[in-house]
Scaffold this active site. Structure first.
Site, mmCIF file in Angstrom:
data_model
loop_
_atom_site.group_PDB
_atom_site.id
_atom_site.type_symbol
_atom_site.label_atom_id
_atom_site.label_comp_id
_atom_site.label_asym_id
_atom_site.label_seq_id
_atom_site.Cartn_x
_atom_site.Cartn_y
_atom_site.Cartn_z
ATOM 1 N N HIS A 176 3.368 6.482 -6.942
ATOM 2 C CA HIS A 176 2.539 7.571 -7.474
ATOM 3 C C HIS A 176 3.380 8.865 -7.528
ATOM 4 O O HIS A 176 3.354 9.588 -8.525
ATOM 5 C CB HIS A 176 1.318 7.750 -6.549
ATOM 6 C CG HIS A 176 0.242 8.643 -7.094
ATOM 7 N ND1 HIS A 176 -0.838 9.007 -6.331
ATOM 8 C CD2 HIS A 176 0.057 9.225 -8.300
ATOM 9 C CE1 HIS A 176 -1.640 9.783 -7.045
ATOM 10 N NE2 HIS A 176 -1.106 9.927 -8.251
ATOM 11 N N HIS A 201 1.802 4.368 -2.836
ATOM 12 C CA HIS A 201 1.811 5.834 -2.715
ATOM 13 C C HIS A 201 3.139 6.387 -3.240
ATOM 14 O O HIS A 201 3.177 7.366 -3.966
ATOM 15 C CB HIS A 201 1.686 6.249 -1.241
ATOM 16 C CG HIS A 201 0.293 6.180 -0.694
ATOM 17 N ND1 HIS A 201 -0.772 6.799 -1.289
ATOM 18 C CD2 HIS A 201 -0.199 5.580 0.422
ATOM 19 C CE1 HIS A 201 -1.867 6.586 -0.563
ATOM 20 N NE2 HIS A 201 -1.549 5.828 0.483
ATOM 21 N N HIS A 227 0.840 -1.199 0.000
ATOM 22 C CA HIS A 227 0.000 0.000 0.000
ATOM 23 C C HIS A 227 0.879 1.256 0.000
ATOM 24 O O HIS A 227 0.728 2.130 -0.857
ATOM 25 C CB HIS A 227 -0.919 -0.031 1.235
ATOM 26 C CG HIS A 227 -1.807 1.163 1.365
ATOM 27 N ND1 HIS A 227 -3.137 1.124 0.992
ATOM 28 C CD2 HIS A 227 -1.572 2.420 1.817
ATOM 29 C CE1 HIS A 227 -3.675 2.317 1.215
ATOM 30 N NE2 HIS A 227 -2.751 3.127 1.725
ATOM 31 N N GLU A 228 1.812 1.321 0.952
ATOM 32 C CA GLU A 228 2.643 2.529 1.091
ATOM 33 C C GLU A 228 3.598 2.686 -0.105
ATOM 34 O O GLU A 228 3.833 3.797 -0.567
ATOM 35 C CB GLU A 228 3.423 2.507 2.410
ATOM 36 C CG GLU A 228 2.544 2.484 3.675
ATOM 37 C CD GLU A 228 1.600 3.686 3.826
ATOM 38 O OE1 GLU A 228 1.857 4.733 3.215
ATOM 39 O OE2 GLU A 228 0.585 3.552 4.532
#
Ligand SMILES: [Zn+2]
Length: 467
Positions: free
Chosen positions: A250, A247, A243-244
């Site tokens: 991105h 980020h 998940h991190e």
């Protein structure tokens, strides 16, 4: 007793909340909005208060069938427990108390899946090193971007161990950005896994791009151990790393002219999509067994059975989780909304009354104490202010992207490149414009609700167990 004491209504917390809600309501009136909940929806995917409201109630309604199926399983577990406690008593149970939900789910998982054994078998595959390497394999196949560990220069780091520097490079070995991953547990370190931007990407005056610098802060391992890179991480922590890192990627892929809209600097509902999408990749049986490899024996694969058990256990009770999240989203929206906010501001209603009312309507079969005030410990009300529901929108959007573009071909370079291009715009376009680029259409509130309900129905087929 412990649960209700812990979550009891607290007058001091209530007065802080009342002050916050009242100030936000005044601010919204001053700037020409009906309520803070109306004001907060500017530039979001769902665009206005009424659509958000109907999205959240839609989630509750459409997931109700799956929610009740999961609840029936828990009622059965609960009946077995009281039978064991009271052999001659009447064991007719038709509702569940809020404080038992987590405990009953835990009992179910213990009996339905042989988690202890599977965790032991699979643990050599889940180390800090194997997870970031697995993530790098995924991004290499999707976008042609690799993560490489860089040596640290003396004085570069704020902590001597438990921090790693990863350089993101493209297929021509161009440097795209740097991610510092701080995984050590230290008393002075902030709790809570998160992604910080130190420097954003932007276009410089000579036409080149400023290289982004990011930090992932995770509490995973004891940094004092010299073997911290090979420390075991739990299945849940491995998912959080994906998940991190989602980020971080991105931000790495950002190619906006201005730094203010680079990478994760975009509306909240969109900013959680890349990270949620990475969780879908992680949760795919084929992808997981392919990319998560032991660092000491990379030719070995995690067995399909172990991976399937870990995933089934992780995704059991998805409908209950989803409805619960929708209920929190509704509370956060309505507490800032046109009806409740003025009443709370003037002391005619408490946030505890509002919370209790919403919980009773969204989860009618769950008994709770009217004095229980989860919302007094829910710090998201401060940071998200009428936008906590963004998580669900992001999950639904990621679910649509996964199903449409990657489910049948998870390593598709064509759609990987397309998704990288979408992410490169950061907050430079409206979320609907960006989603249209990858999905081919602008998802409506109904498309998003459908996606979540389909997922919860699919996952809600739990077998009864003997506990
Ligand atoms: Zn996130």
């Amino acid at each position: 007793m412990v649960y209700n004491t812990f979550y009891r209504h607290d007058d001091i917390q209530e007065s802080y909340l009342q002050h916050l809600i009242s100030s936000r309501h005044q601010l919204s009136q001053l700037t020409g909005f009906e309520s803070f909940a109306h004001r907060a929806q500017r530039n979001s995917l769902l665009e206005n208060y009424d659509t958000v409201r109907s999205f959240l109630w839609g989630v509750v309604e459409k997931c109700r069938g799956a929610f009740e199926k999961e609840l029936a399983v828990l009622i059965d577990v609960s009946a077995q427990c009281s039978q064991q406690d009271n052999n001659n008593g009447n064991n007719e149970i038709s509702t569940i108390a809020e404080h038992d939900l987590g405990f009953l789910m835990h009992l179910y998982r213990e009996s339905a899946y042989d988690i202890a054994q599977v965790s032991q078998q699979s643990s050599p595959f889940f180390t800090f090193n194997s997870i970031w390497n697995g993530f790098s394999t995924l991004t290499q196949r999707l976008y042609g971007v690799r993560l490489i560990e860089e040596p640290l220069i003396s004085g570069e780091m704020w902590n001597s161990s438990g921090v790693m520097k990863l350089q993101a490079v493209d297929e021509q070995n161009n440097e795209l950005g740097v991610i510092y991953v701080d995984v050590s547990i230290r008393p002075e370190k902030a709790v809570g896994d998160c992604h910080y931007t130190v420097r954003c990407s932007k276009q410089l005056s000579d036409g080149t791009w400023q290289m982004p610098i990011l930090v992932l802060s995770l509490g995973l391992v004891d940094g004092h151990s010299s073997q911290w890179r090979n420390s075991r991480v739990s299945f849940h922590s491995a998912e959080t790393m994906f998940h991190e890192l989602g980020h971080a990627m991105h931000s790495i892929l950002g190619r906006t002219k201005y730094q203010h809209v680079a990478g994760t600097r975009c509306p909240q509902d969109f900013s959680e999509i890349p990270s949620n999408l990475m969780e879908y990749f992680f949760s795919d049986l084929g992808v997981m067994t392919d990319i998560i490899r032991r660092t000491d024996r990379p030719e070995e694969q995690l067995s399909i059975e172990s991976a399937a058990t870990l995933l089934a256990s992780r995704h059991s009770f998805t409908a209950i989780e989803t409805v619960q999240q929708a209920a929190y989203g509704l509370y956060d929206l309505e507490v800032h909304g046109p009806i409740a906010a003025p009443q709370i501001a003037s002391g005619r209603m408490t946030t505890t009354e509002l919370f209790h009312d919403i919980m009773n309507k969204t989860m009618p079969h769950i008994q709770r104490s009217p004095d229980s005030a989860f919302q007094h410990r829910f710090h998201h009300t401060v940071q998200y202010g009428a936008k906590y529901y963004s998580y669900l929108v992001a999950r639904a959007s990621a679910c649509l992207i996964w199903q449409q573009r990657f489910l049948n071909d998870p390593f598709s370079r064509k759609w990987g490149d397309c998704w990288a291009e979408v992410q490169s715009h950061g907050g430079g376009h409206h979320p609907a414009v960006l989603l249209e680029k990858i999905l081919g259409f602008r998802p409506t509130e109904n498309d998003l609700t459908q996606a979540l309900s389909k997922e919860s129905q699919h996952l809600a087929n739990l077998d009864a167990v003997t506990v």
